[in-house]
Enzyme design. Structure first.
Site, mmCIF file in Angstrom:
data_model
loop_
_atom_site.group_PDB
_atom_site.id
_atom_site.type_symbol
_atom_site.label_atom_id
_atom_site.label_comp_id
_atom_site.label_asym_id
_atom_site.label_seq_id
_atom_site.Cartn_x
_atom_site.Cartn_y
_atom_site.Cartn_z
ATOM 1 N N ARG A 280 -12.825 15.269 21.199
ATOM 2 C CA ARG A 280 -13.372 16.540 20.705
ATOM 3 C C ARG A 280 -13.555 16.509 19.191
ATOM 4 O O ARG A 280 -14.038 17.491 18.603
ATOM 5 C CB ARG A 280 -12.442 17.691 21.099
ATOM 6 C CG ARG A 280 -12.428 17.937 22.607
ATOM 7 C CD ARG A 280 -11.421 19.001 22.995
ATOM 8 N NE ARG A 280 -11.460 19.243 24.439
ATOM 9 C CZ ARG A 280 -10.461 19.772 25.136
ATOM 10 N NH1 ARG A 280 -9.331 20.119 24.529
ATOM 11 N NH2 ARG A 280 -10.573 19.952 26.435
ATOM 12 N N ASN B 291 -0.163 -2.548 10.513
ATOM 13 C CA ASN B 291 0.871 -1.960 11.393
ATOM 14 C C ASN B 291 1.021 -2.728 12.702
ATOM 15 O O ASN B 291 1.875 -2.378 13.514
ATOM 16 C CB ASN B 291 0.537 -0.501 11.733
ATOM 17 C CG ASN B 291 0.155 0.342 10.530
ATOM 18 O OD1 ASN B 291 -0.908 0.965 10.530
ATOM 19 N ND2 ASN B 291 0.984 0.349 9.509
ATOM 20 N N CYS C 10 -7.709 11.593 24.162
ATOM 21 C CA CYS C 10 -7.532 12.982 24.601
ATOM 22 C C CYS C 10 -8.422 13.843 23.712
ATOM 23 O O CYS C 10 -9.334 13.319 23.073
ATOM 24 C CB CYS C 10 -6.064 13.407 24.600
ATOM 25 S SG CYS C 10 -5.255 13.477 22.994
ATOM 26 N N ARG D 288 7.929 -4.936 7.603
ATOM 27 C CA ARG D 288 7.836 -3.474 7.764
ATOM 28 C C ARG D 288 7.707 -3.091 9.240
ATOM 29 O O ARG D 288 8.310 -2.100 9.681
ATOM 30 C CB ARG D 288 6.645 -2.952 6.947
ATOM 31 C CG ARG D 288 6.859 -3.169 5.458
ATOM 32 C CD ARG D 288 5.589 -3.094 4.658
ATOM 33 N NE ARG D 288 5.852 -3.465 3.264
ATOM 34 C CZ ARG D 288 4.894 -3.743 2.378
ATOM 35 N NH1 ARG D 288 3.616 -3.685 2.729
ATOM 36 N NH2 ARG D 288 5.214 -4.064 1.148
ATOM 37 N N ARG E 106 4.221 -9.781 4.561
ATOM 38 C CA ARG E 106 5.042 -8.620 4.177
ATOM 39 C C ARG E 106 4.957 -7.496 5.216
ATOM 40 O O ARG E 106 5.876 -6.692 5.351
ATOM 41 C CB ARG E 106 4.637 -8.110 2.800
ATOM 42 C CG ARG E 106 3.257 -7.469 2.746
ATOM 43 C CD ARG E 106 2.844 -7.133 1.313
ATOM 44 N NE ARG E 106 1.608 -6.382 1.228
ATOM 45 C CZ ARG E 106 0.395 -6.938 1.306
ATOM 46 N NH1 ARG E 106 0.255 -8.248 1.489
ATOM 47 N NH2 ARG E 106 -0.688 -6.188 1.207
ATOM 48 N N ASP F 3 -7.032 11.921 29.114
ATOM 49 C CA ASP F 3 -6.829 13.151 29.889
ATOM 50 C C ASP F 3 -8.212 13.741 30.184
ATOM 51 O O ASP F 3 -9.244 13.095 29.957
ATOM 52 C CB ASP F 3 -5.858 14.115 29.183
ATOM 53 C CG ASP F 3 -6.456 14.796 27.967
ATOM 54 O OD1 ASP F 3 -7.627 14.499 27.607
ATOM 55 O OD2 ASP F 3 -5.756 15.629 27.358
ATOM 56 N N HIS F 4 -8.234 14.971 30.686
ATOM 57 C CA HIS F 4 -9.501 15.579 31.097
ATOM 58 C C HIS F 4 -10.502 15.712 29.955
ATOM 59 O O HIS F 4 -11.707 15.739 30.192
ATOM 60 C CB HIS F 4 -9.228 16.957 31.719
ATOM 61 C CG HIS F 4 -8.339 17.820 30.867
ATOM 62 N ND1 HIS F 4 -6.975 17.622 30.793
ATOM 63 C CD2 HIS F 4 -8.620 18.842 30.032
ATOM 64 C CE1 HIS F 4 -6.455 18.513 29.960
ATOM 65 N NE2 HIS F 4 -7.431 19.257 29.485
HETATM 66 C C1 RB5 Z 1 -6.110 19.340 26.228
HETATM 67 O O1 RB5 Z 1 -6.670 20.613 26.195
HETATM 68 C C2 RB5 Z 1 -5.683 18.923 24.836
HETATM 69 O O2 RB5 Z 1 -4.545 19.629 24.458
HETATM 70 C C3 RB5 Z 1 -5.437 17.432 24.800
HETATM 71 O O3 RB5 Z 1 -6.572 16.746 25.193
HETATM 72 C C4 RB5 Z 1 -5.069 16.838 23.458
HETATM 73 O O4 RB5 Z 1 -5.954 17.217 22.465
HETATM 74 C C5 RB5 Z 1 -3.655 16.993 23.049
HETATM 75 O O5 RB5 Z 1 -3.248 16.504 21.988
#
Ligand code: RB5
Length: 144
Positions: A111, A101, A67, A138, A134, A10-11
């Site tokens: 971030r 997994n 994200c 799962r 194993r 995402d952004h």
């Molecule tokens: C976007 O602001 C933020 O919510 C998204 O990037 C993410 O962290 C959501 O889980």
């Protein structure tokens, strides 16, 4: 070894995704870039869906989603049948989520992590293989 990767963000993850695609392409991977490519605010489930469809269709071997925290992407991805998305904050978890997994999508938070750490995590994810045994039992239990 996984060679074709579907990757989206995402952004919040645009810069990391762009730099990660450059890094992975340099390592010989084919990256299918599914956006977003600007910092205009978008809705992460749309991008998670795009990557998951490439993985479940077999067009990509594995997926990578970025994200802000990686959490939204992992929640969205794990709603797809056949997708096992691991949200990873360290290389050890990234190796283990492939080994134990059979994770087929890696989620990371731009971030939360430095770019260097995100690269280490991605390398660990891509270099590890599912161990079966194993763990297969799962993993089979996840498909209800
Ligand atoms: C976007 O602001 C933020 O919510 C998204 O990037 C993410 O962290 C959501 O889980």
């Amino acid at each position: 070894m996984a060679k074709i990767l579907a990757i989206a963000c995402d952004h919040a993850g645009v810069t990391y995704k762009k730099d990660l695609i450059a890094y992975l392409t340099g390592k010989g991977y084919t990256c299918i870039n599914l956006g977003t490519d600007t910092e205009e605010s978008v809705d992460y489930p749309i991008y998670a869906d795009a990557v998951c469809k490439k993985v479940t269709s077999g067009e990509a071997d594995l997926g990578i989603l970025i994200c802000g925290t990686g959490i939204g992407m992992s929640i969205a991805a794990n709603k797809h049948k056949g997708i096992r998305a691991g949200l990873c904050g360290d290389p050890e978890s990234a190796s283990l989520t492939r080994q134990h997994n059979n994770a087929n999508v890696l989620c990371m938070g731009a971030r939360i992590l430095s770019f260097e750490k995100a690269v280490e995590i991605t390398d660990a994810f891509l270099h590890a293989e599912f161990l079966g045994g194993r763990h297969q039992r799962r993993v089979d239990m996840l498909e209800i």
